[in-house]
Each structure stands twice: as C-alpha cells, then as structure tokens.
Write a protein that holds these residues in place. Structure first.
Motif, PDB file in Angstrom:
ATOM      1  N   ASN B 101      63.891 -26.456 -46.082  1.00  0.00           N
ATOM      2  CA  ASN B 101      63.268 -25.749 -44.960  1.00  0.00           C
ATOM      3  C   ASN B 101      63.554 -26.451 -43.638  1.00  0.00           C
ATOM      4  OD1 ASN B 101      62.149 -24.159 -46.904  1.00  0.00           O
ATOM      5  ND2 ASN B 101      60.052 -24.382 -46.215  1.00  0.00           N
ATOM      6  N   PRO B 102      63.589 -25.705 -42.537  1.00  0.00           N
ATOM      7  CA  PRO B 102      63.779 -26.331 -41.225  1.00  0.00           C
ATOM      8  C   PRO B 102      62.652 -27.295 -40.877  1.00  0.00           C
ATOM      9  CG  PRO B 102      63.335 -23.971 -41.010  1.00  0.00           C
ATOM     10  CD  PRO B 102      63.582 -24.236 -42.446  1.00  0.00           C
ATOM     11  N   VAL B 103      61.460 -27.033 -41.378  1.00  0.00           N
ATOM     12  CA  VAL B 103      60.348 -27.967 -41.203  1.00  0.00           C
ATOM     13  C   VAL B 103      60.085 -28.575 -42.574  1.00  0.00           C
ATOM     14  CG1 VAL B 103      57.956 -28.229 -40.508  1.00  0.00           C
ATOM     15  CG2 VAL B 103      59.393 -26.570 -39.357  1.00  0.00           C
ATOM     16  N   GLN B 105      57.929 -30.961 -43.690  1.00  0.00           N
ATOM     17  CA  GLN B 105      56.543 -31.070 -44.163  1.00  0.00           C
ATOM     18  C   GLN B 105      55.882 -29.695 -44.094  1.00  0.00           C
ATOM     19  OE1 GLN B 105      54.199 -34.371 -42.639  1.00  0.00           O
ATOM     20  NE2 GLN B 105      52.379 -33.098 -42.758  1.00  0.00           N
ATOM     21  N   MET B 106      55.690 -29.098 -45.260  1.00  0.00           N
ATOM     22  CA  MET B 106      55.168 -27.741 -45.282  1.00  0.00           C
ATOM     23  C   MET B 106      53.675 -27.715 -45.035  1.00  0.00           C
ATOM     24  SD  MET B 106      57.360 -25.880 -48.214  1.00  0.00           S
ATOM     25  CE  MET B 106      57.093 -27.047 -49.528  1.00  0.00           C
ATOM     26  N   ARG B 125      56.487 -21.049 -48.203  1.00  0.00           N
ATOM     27  CA  ARG B 125      57.733 -20.361 -47.896  1.00  0.00           C
ATOM     28  C   ARG B 125      58.879 -21.286 -48.256  1.00  0.00           C
ATOM     29  NH1 ARG B 125      56.109 -18.801 -42.195  1.00  0.00           N
ATOM     30  NH2 ARG B 125      55.496 -16.638 -42.373  1.00  0.00           N
ATOM     31  N   SER B 156      63.405 -17.112 -47.751  1.00  0.00           N
ATOM     32  CA  SER B 156      62.388 -16.675 -46.802  1.00  0.00           C
ATOM     33  C   SER B 156      62.989 -16.459 -45.422  1.00  0.00           C
ATOM     34  CB  SER B 156      61.295 -17.718 -46.742  1.00  0.00           C
ATOM     35  OG  SER B 156      60.541 -17.582 -45.591  1.00  0.00           O
ATOM     36  N   CYS B 157      64.177 -17.015 -45.171  1.00  0.00           N
ATOM     37  CA  CYS B 157      64.716 -17.015 -43.816  1.00  0.00           C
ATOM     38  C   CYS B 157      65.700 -15.880 -43.564  1.00  0.00           C
ATOM     39  CB  CYS B 157      65.378 -18.361 -43.525  1.00  0.00           C
ATOM     40  SG  CYS B 157      64.184 -19.668 -43.492  1.00  0.00           S
TER      41      CYS B 157
END
Lengths: 73, 161
Positions: B101-103, B105-106, B125, B156-157
């Motif tokens: 994921n781009p972030v 820490q979800m 996500r 998700s993206c």
C-alpha cells in the motif's frame, strides 16, 4: 441517518470481557483516486478514534487510508 | 438485402471501436493514479520505523483473514495476541502494516490492561497480493509480529470504491 452504529451485549456483568462493535459510515477517501472527470478526490480519513470508559481512555485507534470505507472496528 | 448487411457491418464496426476506445480509457485511468504500489517493502522496511532495533519475535500472535480476497477494498482481518493483559504484562499497541500500500501503516490500535483481551478486528484495503504484517508492542518494550500472505484478485487502487 445513522452515521455510526455501536453494538454491545445487553447484559454486562462486572469483570466480564465485553466486545463492543462500531460501524461508521464514512467514505475514507485515500486521496489517490480520481473521479470520472479526472479530478483527484481529496483525502478524507478518520485520523483518531478514542473509546472512553468513565473518564479513562480505554481504547484508541489511529486509522490511515489503508482502512476500508465504512470502517468497522 | 444489401442495405441490411451494410447496417450489420456498420454495427460491428461500431462495436469494435467502442471496445477499443473503452480499453484505451481504462488504461488511461489506470495510469492516471500516481501510485507506486509496484514496489514491495521488505519486513525490515515495514517494521523498523516502529521497532527501532528493539527485541522482535515471531510468536503468539494470530492473524485471521481470508487467504484469497476477491476485493482489495474490503478485506476483513482479525488480530489476536496471547497476553494476560495484566498491569505488568499487557499489549500496548497493535499495528497493521502493508507491504504494497502507498501508506504502509494501515492502522494503529492502542490498548491497555483495562482491555480484557488483546484482540482487534477491522476491514482493510489492500493494493494487490502481499504480505500483511501485524505487529504488537508489549508493555515490557518487546515486539511480537506475524505475517500472512493475502492474495488479492482485484486491487483496491483500480476501482473507485
């Protein structure tokens, strides 16, 4: 409209472990997606969620864009 | 008769064109999202910003999630840490980390001895197939982790939900 729904057991005895469930209606837009006109949907994220029992904070969540829309905890 | 086949040909052509333009549009949308989700972080990269060299062990932490998730926008996940949750020995933080994921820490959950058990459940996500890491910080400063690979058939993206 119900924006947030909280669920917990009807009868709670002292010393018992209770599971509280929370469902929030929130888009959790990541700020990466674009709508159909090509505009970036601005970031709209729940940053902090705290849970208090009396005056004491007992649980704290710091979500990010990695959490799905309409978050459930 | 002649006129009929002509319209049929026209119709087919139209369909083909629509198909091609649709494909182009699709790829444009995919490109338009400035995502760097192609890179995969190593466990060290994911964990070290939080752990900062403290003791890290892989034990007594369960991740419950589907092995195959059809839709990356909504993956239910449950974390359970085996801990007595007493004043001396409890879990203070649970982190959910993503490899792609781009972030990274979800989510971060803060707990304490007043919580009966160290378990959380939520829906995350995921931007594609990846290892998801759950990291728990204990009150004595030790970290526990576990990882699980979740296969995501639809990232998700890509879709806009």
């Amino acid at each position: 409209v119900n924006i947030a729904r909280v669920q917990w057991p009807e009868n709670v005895r002292s010393g018992e472990i209770v599971k509280v469930r929370l469902l929030i209606q929130h888009p959790m837009d990541t700020g990466y997606l674009q709508d159909f006109t090509g505009k970036v949907v601005p970031r709209n994220i729940i940053r902090v969620l705290t849970c208090h029992l009396g005056s004491q904070e007992v649980f704290r969540i710091e979500p990010s864009s990695g959490i799905a829309a309409n978050p459930f905890f | 008769m002649k006129a009929l086949s002509w319209t049929r040909r026209k119709g087919l052509k139209g369909l083909l064109l629509a198909g091609i333009s649709g494909m182009c549009l699709n790829s444009q949308f995919a490109h338009a999202q400035r995502m760097n989700s192609g890179r995969l972080l190593s466990l060290e990269d994911m964990v070290q910003p939080i752990v900062r060299g403290d003791k890290l062990v892989k034990k007594e932490l369960q991740i419950e999630a589907p092995i195959l998730a059809d839709n990356g926008s909504l993956v239910p996940i449950q974390i359970q840490v085996q801990s007595p949750m007493s004043e001396q020995d409890h879990v203070t933080h649970i982190y959910l980390l993503s490899q792609r994921n781009p972030v990274t820490q979800m989510a971060m959950f803060q707990l304490g001895p007043w919580n009966g058990s160290a378990g959380v459940s939520t829906r995350i996500r995921l931007a594609g197939t990846q290892e998801v890491v759950a990291l728990a910080r204990l009150s004595n400063g030790e970290f526990r982790y576990n990882q699980m690979e979740i296969i995501v058939t639809e990232s998700s993206c890509v879709d806009a939900s």
